[in-house]
Design a protein around this motif. Structure first.
Motif, PDB file in Angstrom:
ATOM      1  N   LEU A   1      -8.141 -17.993 -12.699  1.00 31.76           N
ATOM      2  CA  LEU A   1      -9.272 -18.749 -12.143  1.00 31.76           C
ATOM      3  C   LEU A   1     -10.105 -17.873 -11.218  1.00 31.76           C
ATOM      4  CD1 LEU A   1     -10.811 -21.415 -11.483  1.00 31.76           C
ATOM      5  CD2 LEU A   1      -9.147 -21.759  -9.644  1.00 31.76           C
ATOM      6  N   ILE A   2     -11.418 -17.863 -11.437  1.00 30.81           N
ATOM      7  CA  ILE A   2     -12.361 -17.189 -10.536  1.00 30.81           C
ATOM      8  C   ILE A   2     -13.410 -18.219 -10.126  1.00 30.81           C
ATOM      9  CG2 ILE A   2     -14.104 -15.379 -10.298  1.00 30.81           C
ATOM     10  CD1 ILE A   2     -12.595 -13.742 -12.337  1.00 30.81           C
ATOM     11  N   ASN A   3     -13.549 -18.410  -8.833  1.00 29.69           N
ATOM     12  CA  ASN A   3     -14.541 -19.365  -8.323  1.00 29.69           C
ATOM     13  C   ASN A   3     -15.167 -18.764  -7.071  1.00 29.69           C
ATOM     14  OD1 ASN A   3     -16.108 -21.532  -7.705  1.00 29.69           O
ATOM     15  ND2 ASN A   3     -14.452 -22.995  -7.440  1.00 29.69           N
ATOM     16  N   ILE A   4     -16.293 -18.091  -7.263  1.00 33.96           N
ATOM     17  CA  ILE A   4     -16.973 -17.404  -6.157  1.00 33.96           C
ATOM     18  C   ILE A   4     -18.356 -18.028  -5.984  1.00 33.96           C
ATOM     19  CG2 ILE A   4     -17.746 -15.193  -5.246  1.00 33.96           C
ATOM     20  CD1 ILE A   4     -15.756 -13.827  -7.123  1.00 33.96           C
TER      21      ILE A   4
ATOM     22  N   GLY B   1      -7.459 -20.320 -17.783  1.00 31.71           N
ATOM     23  CA  GLY B   1      -7.227 -20.209 -19.215  1.00 31.71           C
ATOM     24  C   GLY B   1      -8.225 -19.331 -19.944  1.00 31.71           C
ATOM     25  N   ARG B   2      -9.341 -18.970 -19.296  1.00 27.33           N
ATOM     26  CA  ARG B   2     -10.314 -18.069 -19.922  1.00 27.33           C
ATOM     27  C   ARG B   2      -9.973 -16.637 -19.525  1.00 27.33           C
ATOM     28  NH1 ARG B   2     -14.849 -20.394 -22.384  1.00 27.33           N
ATOM     29  NH2 ARG B   2     -14.386 -22.624 -22.654  1.00 27.33           N
ATOM     30  N   ILE B   3      -9.780 -15.778 -20.540  1.00 26.91           N
ATOM     31  CA  ILE B   3      -9.377 -14.407 -20.263  1.00 26.91           C
ATOM     32  C   ILE B   3     -10.586 -13.510 -20.018  1.00 26.91           C
ATOM     33  CG2 ILE B   3      -8.251 -12.365 -21.249  1.00 26.91           C
ATOM     34  CD1 ILE B   3      -6.421 -14.249 -22.752  1.00 26.91           C
ATOM     35  N   GLY B   4     -11.616 -13.655 -20.857  1.00 24.37           N
ATOM     36  CA  GLY B   4     -12.717 -12.710 -20.781  1.00 24.37           C
ATOM     37  C   GLY B   4     -14.076 -13.357 -20.646  1.00 24.37           C
ATOM     38  N   VAL B   5     -15.037 -12.563 -20.160  1.00 19.70           N
ATOM     39  CA  VAL B   5     -16.429 -12.980 -20.024  1.00 19.70           C
ATOM     40  C   VAL B   5     -17.297 -11.934 -20.714  1.00 19.70           C
ATOM     41  CG1 VAL B   5     -18.311 -13.458 -18.426  1.00 19.70           C
ATOM     42  CG2 VAL B   5     -15.984 -14.151 -17.839  1.00 19.70           C
ATOM     43  N   ILE B   6     -18.155 -12.390 -21.646  1.00 23.68           N
ATOM     44  CA  ILE B   6     -19.144 -11.523 -22.288  1.00 23.68           C
ATOM     45  C   ILE B   6     -20.477 -11.769 -21.593  1.00 23.68           C
ATOM     46  CG2 ILE B   6     -20.322 -10.949 -24.430  1.00 23.68           C
ATOM     47  CD1 ILE B   6     -17.369 -10.221 -24.417  1.00 23.68           C
ATOM     48  N   LEU B   7     -20.965 -10.753 -20.875  1.00 22.35           N
ATOM     49  CA  LEU B   7     -22.169 -10.870 -20.064  1.00 22.35           C
ATOM     50  C   LEU B   7     -23.337 -10.186 -20.783  1.00 22.35           C
ATOM     51  CD1 LEU B   7     -23.465 -11.694 -17.345  1.00 22.35           C
ATOM     52  CD2 LEU B   7     -22.652  -9.517 -16.410  1.00 22.35           C
ATOM     53  N   SER B   8     -24.383 -10.953 -21.042  1.00 24.60           N
ATOM     54  CA  SER B   8     -25.538 -10.407 -21.764  1.00 24.60           C
ATOM     55  C   SER B   8     -26.822 -10.754 -21.033  1.00 24.60           C
ATOM     56  CB  SER B   8     -25.564 -10.959 -23.196  1.00 24.60           C
ATOM     57  OG  SER B   8     -25.513 -12.380 -23.202  1.00 24.60           O
TER      58      SER B   8
ATOM     59  N   GLN C   1      -7.512  -9.809 -18.208  1.00 25.29           N
ATOM     60  CA  GLN C   1      -8.799 -10.427 -17.863  1.00 25.29           C
ATOM     61  C   GLN C   1      -9.885  -9.343 -17.847  1.00 25.29           C
ATOM     62  OE1 GLN C   1      -8.883 -12.915 -14.300  1.00 25.29           O
ATOM     63  NE2 GLN C   1     -10.262 -14.252 -15.430  1.00 25.29           N
ATOM     64  N   PHE C   2     -11.052  -9.668 -18.436  1.00 22.51           N
ATOM     65  CA  PHE C   2     -12.097  -8.649 -18.544  1.00 22.51           C
ATOM     66  C   PHE C   2     -13.481  -9.259 -18.385  1.00 22.51           C
ATOM     67  CE2 PHE C   2     -11.262 -10.176 -22.867  1.00 22.51           C
ATOM     68  CZ  PHE C   2     -12.529 -10.451 -23.337  1.00 22.51           C
ATOM     69  N   PHE C   3     -14.406  -8.400 -17.950  1.00 22.76           N
ATOM     70  CA  PHE C   3     -15.841  -8.695 -17.920  1.00 22.76           C
ATOM     71  C   PHE C   3     -16.527  -7.557 -18.678  1.00 22.76           C
ATOM     72  CE2 PHE C   3     -14.383 -11.323 -14.556  1.00 22.76           C
ATOM     73  CZ  PHE C   3     -15.324 -12.320 -14.366  1.00 22.76           C
TER      74      PHE C   3
ATOM     75  N   GLU D   1     -10.646 -18.309 -25.688  1.00 23.52           N
ATOM     76  CA  GLU D   1     -10.196 -17.490 -24.544  1.00 23.52           C
ATOM     77  C   GLU D   1     -11.351 -16.790 -23.841  1.00 23.52           C
ATOM     78  OE1 GLU D   1      -9.432 -16.824 -27.690  1.00 23.52           O
ATOM     79  OE2 GLU D   1      -7.262 -16.755 -28.052  1.00 23.52           O
ATOM     80  N   ILE D   2     -12.536 -16.772 -24.473  1.00 28.81           N
ATOM     81  CA  ILE D   2     -13.668 -15.991 -23.955  1.00 28.81           C
ATOM     82  C   ILE D   2     -14.821 -16.937 -23.651  1.00 28.81           C
ATOM     83  CG2 ILE D   2     -15.118 -13.973 -24.360  1.00 28.81           C
ATOM     84  CD1 ILE D   2     -13.220 -13.203 -26.630  1.00 28.81           C
ATOM     85  N   ILE D   3     -15.603 -16.590 -22.635  1.00 31.63           N
ATOM     86  CA  ILE D   3     -16.762 -17.387 -22.267  1.00 31.63           C
ATOM     87  C   ILE D   3     -17.988 -16.489 -22.187  1.00 31.63           C
ATOM     88  CG2 ILE D   3     -16.279 -17.140 -19.788  1.00 31.63           C
ATOM     89  CD1 ILE D   3     -17.418 -19.929 -19.361  1.00 31.63           C
ATOM     90  N   ASN D   4     -19.129 -16.986 -22.652  1.00 28.53           N
ATOM     91  CA  ASN D   4     -20.393 -16.262 -22.529  1.00 28.53           C
ATOM     92  C   ASN D   4     -20.967 -16.437 -21.127  1.00 28.53           C
ATOM     93  OD1 ASN D   4     -21.496 -14.793 -24.868  1.00 28.53           O
ATOM     94  ND2 ASN D   4     -21.179 -16.723 -25.977  1.00 28.53           N
ATOM     95  N   ALA D   5     -21.750 -15.473 -20.711  1.00 26.73           N
ATOM     96  CA  ALA D   5     -22.497 -15.571 -19.457  1.00 26.73           C
ATOM     97  C   ALA D   5     -23.760 -14.737 -19.602  1.00 26.73           C
ATOM     98  CB  ALA D   5     -21.666 -15.079 -18.276  1.00 26.73           C
ATOM     99  N   SER D   6     -24.775 -15.058 -18.836  1.00 27.78           N
ATOM    100  CA  SER D   6     -26.037 -14.325 -18.951  1.00 27.78           C
ATOM    101  C   SER D   6     -26.718 -14.239 -17.599  1.00 27.78           C
ATOM    102  CB  SER D   6     -26.968 -15.021 -19.954  1.00 27.78           C
ATOM    103  OG  SER D   6     -27.253 -16.345 -19.528  1.00 27.78           O
ATOM    104  N   VAL D   7     -27.556 -13.209 -17.462  1.00 25.75           N
ATOM    105  CA  VAL D   7     -28.395 -13.086 -16.276  1.00 25.75           C
ATOM    106  C   VAL D   7     -29.745 -13.719 -16.597  1.00 25.75           C
ATOM    107  CG1 VAL D   7     -27.263 -11.094 -15.248  1.00 25.75           C
ATOM    108  CG2 VAL D   7     -28.962 -10.736 -17.014  1.00 25.75           C
ATOM    109  N   ASP D   8     -30.268 -14.498 -15.662  1.00 28.89           N
ATOM    110  CA  ASP D   8     -31.486 -15.266 -15.915  1.00 28.89           C
ATOM    111  C   ASP D   8     -32.708 -14.360 -15.929  1.00 28.89           C
ATOM    112  OD1 ASP D   8     -32.756 -17.545 -16.539  1.00 28.89           O
ATOM    113  OD2 ASP D   8     -32.232 -18.640 -14.720  1.00 28.89           O
TER     114      ASP D   8
END
Length: 782
Positions: free
Chosen positions: A292-295, A318-325, A433-435, A452-459
């Motif tokens: 868990l990461i909550n910042i 439960g989420r291992i990785g984050v794909i940041l695009s 765990q990875f970013f 296991e993976i979640i997407n993320a993006s910069v606005d």
């Protein structure tokens, strides 16, 4: 493998924290205690920092000045028991801080308090030093009796020498260049013109820079100067002895001092981390479980606070990785470094620049960030990435954090994407765990397909084509390459040609991403609107509470005015009844009529109070339910007695209540709770209405069993007896004694006549001989 922190610029952050340290020991502690994955050690450091932060808020800081490294001084003390004065003074400063640490922190109950208690006590030694040596290192005259005698002799002899030289200058006044006694090499002399040196009998000690003046020691003071030199030598020997004596006290505890200095370093490091965290407006991170990461409001500590944009980083359990695009310069790399730095700061028990932070305690932090190509090693950009990926693939394991920037770049796009997918698959299987920051749409699709993976993006502002440095979790980002190229002036024909070359799959994915981003934006707008409405409702509730408070204040004011009016009427009636009693006191047979009049007045006034009580109950909305509201210790109104009381004990149906000096057991239904502000008003009213003659009585005061009226006139005595009997009756006394003496018998007869007509007196008689006989009347109440 150790943490790979170089790419994160961790050293710069550590330098910032060290700048807040107040000792070389604190700085060394921060340098040598590397980030740890031992949860007990990290929790201890976090606790130390938390306690130091609280002490900083309370302005409890024992580090009043910087403490240099005095280990060499301690070693010297341990070997020879004596150190030079300069080293001694440095150690005194360190000892001063050790004393302050022990004195100010030993009372604390936490980790720092336990550390402070282990510091060797040096208070007595430091007091001894300060009584003998000042801050500059000068040994005081009273440091020893011998030193005091030596310096007294020095002063006396010095004065004698100067007086002697004054007389010599009178003698050689034609030959001296200036009438001034001078010192050369700790010996006194007089200035003589160089041409006149032969005329002065003495020894030339020195010449002026111009050679025009010679400083001559006349033969008449040579022996005296010699004696002064001896005294100076004796002074140095005594000072050496005093310092040696002070140092010898430390020899047996040299090892304890060395340990105490290490403790000083640990406490100083905690203070440094707390001060740095306060300067960054940060918070202490909490250790989470299950990835868990909550910042909230994360800020990169190396970006100026007036320019950095806070971001929220939330990765569910439960989420291992984050794909940041997202687009270039949008903040992907800064986000990776921020996460890595926060993880590293947690591992040393330091605050993080955020509003709130919860993240795992990682075993290691491994990364591939930045272009580290090497001409000397013949490494291209791609090759340098592969070299670092090799280390990650070989060594990364469960419990580690991996950060990769632009995975799959620098080579053929298809092959790069294939390598990237293989790396992601490897990390998921290893539960690492990875970013990963990327532009590859295949990785974005992979994140959408795997739980296991979640997407993320910069606005990104699509109208102004400017990055907003905001992180959107759960939403992939577009690269906006063609839009940015168009903004920078690429020809329209070029843009349209490039767009036509895009595959249908790519177009479809980009369109889906754009639609998803729009939905997320609409959702966020709804969230903001809901927050605005919630704030508006809260404000209206506050206004309503304020209006109710004002209404309650007005009600209280009306009640106060009513009670004051009732009390004023009662006081006026009381004064009137006193006047009537005084007029009728001479007519003993009319006393009964006076009491009848006063009873009528009392009944009338009780009606006024009753109306006031009824109005108060209406204003209060009636008594509060006993089972729910009344507790032991509450102030209540007792309906049966029309008085205030204090609840002492509660049972099922009854309550024991203290009413003035009396205790009574009454049914709970007879009680109603009153607030503290009403208590004083009601006490005043109830005290007025209980008197048998209308005289104001304070029922909370103790009433004595005896009244002394011997020696008073009949009028004064009867007035005093009247008031006393009312007080005694209201207090619940069964009987009282009136001491009137024998005398002529006139006072006795008047009191007995008065008692025979008093409505509350059942009988009276003379006291027993042992109690005063016929000088005392014992009165019983009905």
């Amino acid at each position: 493998m150790k943490d790979d922190l170089e790419s994160l610029e961790y050293g710069k952050i550590l330098a910032q924290i060290k700048s807040h340290a107040s000792s070389e020991y604190g700085q060394r502690y921060l340098e040598t205690h590397l980030p740890s994955s031992d949860i007990q050690q990290v929790e201890k450091w976090l606790k130390e920092t938390e306690e130091a932060w609280e002490l900083v808020r309370k302005n409890v800081d024992p580090f009043t000045f910087f403490v240099s490294d005095v280990d060499a001084v301690v070693d010297l003390l341990n070997k020879q028991g004596y150190v030079p004065v300069e080293d001694f003074l440095n150690f005194v400063k360190a000892a001063d801080v050790l004393v302050q640490l022990r004195r100010k922190l030993s009372a604390e109950t936490g980790v720092l308090g336990s550390l402070a208690k282990r510091i060797v006590p040096l208070d007595a030694w430091l007091n001894d030093v300060r009584s003998k040596v000042d801050e500059s290192g000068y040994v005081k005259d009273d440091a020893s009796r011998k030193l005091s005698d030596i310096r007294r002799d020095q002063k006396r002899l010095s004065n004698e020498i100067q007086d002697k030289l004054q007389r010599e200058m009178d003698r050689y006044q034609r030959f001296i260049s200036d009438r001034l006694v001078v010192k050369r090499g700790n010996r006194y002399a007089i200035p003589v013109k160089s041409s006149n040196v032969p005329q002065v009998k003495g020894i030339v000690l020195d010449w002026s820079g111009s050679g025009q003046t010679a400083y001559v020691e006349p033969f008449s003071v040579v022996d005296m100067n010699n004696r002064l030199e001896e005294l100076r030598f004796m002074e140095e020997q005594e000072i050496y002895r005093i310092f040696q004596e002070l140092c010898s006290q430390l020899y047996p505890i040299a090892e304890e001092i060395r340990i105490s200095l290490r403790i000083l370093g640990e406490i100083d490091a905690a203070y440094a981390k707390a001060k740095w965290g306060s300067s960054m407006r940060g918070t202490l991170p909490k250790i989470s479980q299950n990835g868990l990461i909550n910042i909230k409001g994360a800020r990169h500590p190396l970006i100026p606070q007036d320019r950095v944009v806070p971001v929220d980083i939330v990765v569910p359990e439960g989420r291992i990785g984050v794909i940041l695009s997202g687009p270039n310069t949008g903040g992907k790399t800064v986000t990776l470094k921020t996460i890595g730095l926060f993880a590293a700061l947690l591992k040393i028990g330091a605050p993080v620049p955020a509003v709130d932070a919860q993240l795992p305690l990682y075993n290691r932090i491994l990364m591939d960030i930045g272009d580290q190509q090497s001409i000397e090693s013949s490494l291209s950009t791609f090759a340098s990435h592969i070299a670092r990926l090799k280390v990650i693939v070989e060594e990364a394991d469960s419990g580690d954090l991996v950060l990769i920037d632009e995975l799959g770049s620098g080579t053929d796009p298809d092959e790069g994407a294939a390598i990237a997918e293989a790396v992601v698959d490897f990390l998921v299987r290893r539960n690492v765990q990875f970013f990963i920051a990327t532009h590859l749409w295949r990785l974005k699709t992979l994140a959408a397909d795997r739980k296991e993976i979640i997407n993320a993006s910069v606005d990104f502002d699509t109208e102004k084509l400017k990055p907003l440095y905001k992180l959107n979790m759960g939403v992939p980002g577009r690269s906006y390459a063609l839009e940015i190229a168009q903004k920078w002036g690429m020809p329209e024909l070029f843009i349209s040609t490039a767009r036509s070359k895009l595959s249908e799959d790519h177009e479809r994915v980009e369109k889906l991403i754009e639609q998803l981003q729009e939905r997320v934006k609409s959702y966020e707008d709804l969230q903001r609107e809901a927050a605005r409405l919630r704030d508006e409702l809260r404000e209206k509730n506050n206004q309503l509470d304020k209006a109710l408070s004002q209404l309650d204040a007005k009600r209280t004011k009306i009640l106060d005015e009513t009670r004051a009016k009732a009390k004023r009427i009662l006081e006026e009636a009381d004064e009137e009844s006193k006047r009537l009693l005084k007029e009728l006191s001479q007519q003993s047979k009319a006393n009964q009529r006076a009491y009848q009049i006063r009873e009528q007045i009392k009944n009338m006034l009780e009606e006024v109070v009753k109306e006031d009580d009824e109005m108060m109950e209406k204003q209060r909305g009636g008594p509060e339910p006993i089972p729910v509201q009344i507790r032991e210790g509450d102030t209540v109104y007792v309906t049966k007695f029309k008085q205030l009381g204090l609840v002492l004990k509660l049972s099922e149906d009854t309550a024991e209540v203290q009413i003035g000096p009396l205790r009574a057991t009454v049914a709970k239904t007879e009680l109603s709770k009153v607030d503290a502000s009403a208590m004083e008003h009601r006490r005043g009213v109830s005290s007025v209405i209980k008197g048998g003659s209308g005289v104001e009585i304070n029922v909370t005061q103790d009433v004595p069993m005896k009244l002394e009226v011997h020696g008073l006139s009949v009028d004064d005595a009867l007035e005093k007896v009247d008031k006393y009997l009312d007080q005694a009756y209201a207090a619940g006394l069964p009987y009282v004694y009136i001491i009137h003496g024998r005398g002529t018998g006139a006072l006795l007869r008047a009191i007995h006549e008065y008692l025979s007509t008093h409505p509350h007196v059942s009988r009276f008689r003379f006291a027993e001989p042992s109690e005063g006989g016929t000088s005392v009347t014992m009165v019983y109440f009905s």
